[in-house]
Design an enzyme around this catalytic site. Structure first.
Site, PDB file in Angstrom:
ATOM      1  N   SER A  59       0.828  -1.194   0.000  1.00  0.00           N
ATOM      2  CA  SER A  59       0.000   0.000   0.000  1.00  0.00           C
ATOM      3  C   SER A  59       0.870   1.255   0.000  1.00  0.00           C
ATOM      4  O   SER A  59       1.639   1.486  -0.924  1.00  0.00           O
ATOM      5  CB  SER A  59      -0.956  -0.070   1.193  1.00  0.00           C
ATOM      6  OG  SER A  59      -1.889   0.965   1.179  1.00  0.00           O
TER       7      SER A  59
ATOM      8  N   HIS B  17      -2.450  -0.950  -4.336  1.00  0.00           N
ATOM      9  CA  HIS B  17      -3.906  -0.901  -4.448  1.00  0.00           C
ATOM     10  C   HIS B  17      -4.344   0.551  -4.308  1.00  0.00           C
ATOM     11  O   HIS B  17      -3.524   1.440  -4.096  1.00  0.00           O
ATOM     12  CB  HIS B  17      -4.598  -1.811  -3.424  1.00  0.00           C
ATOM     13  CG  HIS B  17      -4.434  -1.396  -2.001  1.00  0.00           C
ATOM     14  ND1 HIS B  17      -4.994  -2.083  -0.965  1.00  0.00           N
ATOM     15  CD2 HIS B  17      -3.774  -0.357  -1.413  1.00  0.00           C
ATOM     16  CE1 HIS B  17      -4.689  -1.508   0.186  1.00  0.00           C
ATOM     17  NE2 HIS B  17      -3.955  -0.448  -0.067  1.00  0.00           N
TER      18      HIS B  17
END
EC number: 3.4.21.92
Length: 196
Positions: free
Chosen positions: A101, A126
């Site tokens: 992330s 993501h």
């Protein structure tokens, strides 16, 4: 019995006797920085302060940021990324363990050609997430708008720094995409994989 943060001897130039300092302070003096937790305002501000201080101290010596992070908050992560671009010394990013992330966003922010992953490291990208629980409708709409802007910002940085087309990065950010070190190298998030 927890050992806490280990202490190591350090002798300042001109001093006869060494003093004991925690290992992180000793490593900071060698321009080695660590992100070993979730990105939040506190760790982001600490790393930003260190980068700026070390840049002022000597802007010709590179900085090395070791990353093992599950991700974290977007705004503190973007602030850290922006600082990495702002400081004069090149910032090497090294993924050990995982950079997921926001951790992968900081990893990709290292100086191009100076981004490295250890052989068994994992990288995950993501889209940014929001916290929509118990939010009024008006606030929800504002938060969605802000999230879309942040997503566009993150996507454009990944596109610029990986060389991947916009449509590929946008599609990949729709879900959690996990990569090995060699897959992250092929994707353009890192430039090198350390040899075993």
């Amino acid at each position: 019995m927890p050992i806490g943060v280990p202490k190591v001897p350090f002798r300042s130039p001109g001093e006869e006797d060494a003093s004991w300092v925690d290992i992180y302070n000793r490593l900071y003096r060698e321009r080695l920085l660590f992100l070993g937790q979730e990105v939040d305002s506190e760790i982001s501000n600490q790393l930003i302060g260190l980068m700026i201080y070390l840049s002022i101290e000597d802007d010709t010596k590179d900085l090395y940021l070791f990353i093992n992070s599950p991700g974290g908050w977007v705004i503190p992560g973007v602030a850290l990324y922006d600082t990495m671009q702002f400081v004069q010394p090149d910032v090497h990013t090294i993924c050990m363990g995982s950079a997921a992330s926001m951790g992968s966003f900081i990893l990709v922010g290292g100086e191009i050609t100076k981004r490295l992953a250890f052989p068994h490291a994992r990288v995950m990208i993501h889209q940014p997430a929001g916290s929509f629980s118990e939010v009024a409708t008006g606030e929800f709409i504002l938060e969605v708008g802000e999230l879309l802007k942040l997503r566009e910002t993150l996507t454009r940085v990944y596109v610029q720094r990986t060389g991947k087309p916009l449509w590929v990065v946008s599609e990949d950010m729709e879900r959690d995409v996990f990569m090995s070190a060699t897959e992250a190298q092929a994707y353009g998030i890192v430039d090198l994989v350390a040899v075993e």
